[in-house]
Design an enzyme around this catalytic site. Structure first.
Site, short mmCIF file in Angstrom:
data_model
loop_
_atom_site.label_atom_id
_atom_site.label_comp_id
_atom_site.label_asym_id
_atom_site.label_seq_id
_atom_site.Cartn_x
_atom_site.Cartn_y
_atom_site.Cartn_z
N GLU A 63 1.62 1.81 -3.50
CA GLU A 63 0.36 2.19 -4.15
C GLU A 63 -0.03 3.63 -3.82
O GLU A 63 -0.52 4.37 -4.68
CB GLU A 63 -0.74 1.20 -3.76
CG GLU A 63 -0.48 -0.19 -4.33
CD GLU A 63 -1.36 -1.27 -3.73
OE1 GLU A 63 -1.26 -1.52 -2.51
OE2 GLU A 63 -2.16 -1.87 -4.47
N GLY A 114 0.81 -1.22 0.00
CA GLY A 114 0.00 0.00 0.00
C GLY A 114 0.84 1.27 0.00
O GLY A 114 0.40 2.31 -0.47
#
Ligand code: HXC
Length: 257
Positions: free
Chosen positions: A111, A108
């Protein structure tokens, strides 16, 4: 607003969001997601803010979604809350976003960095999508944004093996905009954010919209959108000011209108 996982401040026209869970290497839990997105939404709407800067710590931009928080979830709870959906609100903002990445940007974290428009990486930056090692896959857009950003060969390599790539490789494959020595990562990212915030806000927003559209549309649709956005800028005071200032050999004074 009281924040527990981030530190929010403004520096001139730059809105700064510092991820602040150092003991967990800035793992992205639900509270942090809500705080980051809410702060960014507020900056986006603020006429006195022209860009957002997202910063991590020296050791980690963010080591991923919070594994300890996810470990006990099940399918009904994930589906009911539409886990991670709130992050998409960050990608719908019109204001340009700059991220400074030092250390780990994994899962994440990678991301989130890819949700920024410009990534400035310190030499210690390590990007990766190691979810496969947890028995899952990227869940905040990694399989899509990474592929659009670096192509199939590198995206498959990273998503299937989970290997980390360094700053140099990240720049070579087009994942980051610039690599600088670690101690310059935050200052350079801040300079970039300041430079953008000093432009006409609507022009910068439309520039972002036009580039972002290239990931969503056919070439012909994208080129038509660009041309219409370009035409629409001639309805703004800033276009008249920018072109007058050039003719008069002076700097422009934007009203952001
Ligand atoms: C929760 C995390 C975390 C994470 C680190 N920590 N990453 N907590 N979620 N993603 C915590 C550790 O548990 C530890 O807490 C503290 O941060 C320091 O980490 P260490 O592991 O002790 O540090 P180090 O040995 O330097 O190793 C750094 C690391 C390692 C290589 C980054 O922490 C690591 O592999 N983290 C997980 C990376 C990862 O798999 N990310 C993807 C997550 S899934 P304690 O309490 O022990 O001190 C994801 C996508 C979601 O992001 C999509 C669906 C899953």
């Amino acid at each position: 607003t009281e924040h527990t996982t981030i530190v929010v401040s403004t520096e001139g026209r730059v809105g700064k969001i510092q991820l602040d869970r150092p003991k967990a290497l800035n793992a992205l839990n639900q509270t942090l997601m809500e705080e980051v997105v809410s702060a960014a939404v507020a900056f986006d709407a603020d006429p006195d803010i022209g860009s957002i800067l997202i910063l991590g710590s020296d050791k980690a931009f963010a080591a991923g979604a919070d594994i300890k928080e996810m470990a006990h979830q099940d399918y009904p709870s994930m589906y009911a809350s539409d886990w991670f959906r709130r992050w998409e609100d960050l990608t719908e903002l019109r204001i340009p976003i700059v991220a400074a990445v030092k250390g780990y940007a994994l899962g994440g974290g990678c991301e989130l960095a890819m949700m920024a428009d410009i990534i400035v990486a310190g030499e210690s930056a390590k990007f990766g999508q190691p979810e496969i090692n947890l028995g899952v896959i990227p869940g905040m857009g990694g399989s899509q944004r990474l592929t659009r950003s670096v192509g199939k060969a590198k995206a498959m390599d990273m998503v299937l093996t989970g290997r980390h790539i360094g700053a140099e490789e990240a720049e070579r494959i087009g994942l980051v905009s610039r690599v600088v020595p670690d101690e310059q990562a935050n200052p350079v990212a801040e300079e970039v954010a300041e430079l953008i915030a000093a432009k006409s806000k609507p022009a910068a927003q439309m520039a972002k919209e036009a580039v972002a559209a290239s990931f969503e549309t056919t070439l012909q649709q994208g080129i038509r959108l660009e041309r219409r956005l370009f035409h629409s800028l001639f309805a703004l005071a800033d276009q008249a000011e920018g072109m007058s200032a050039f003719a008069e050999k002076r700097g422009p004074e934007w009203t952001h209108r």
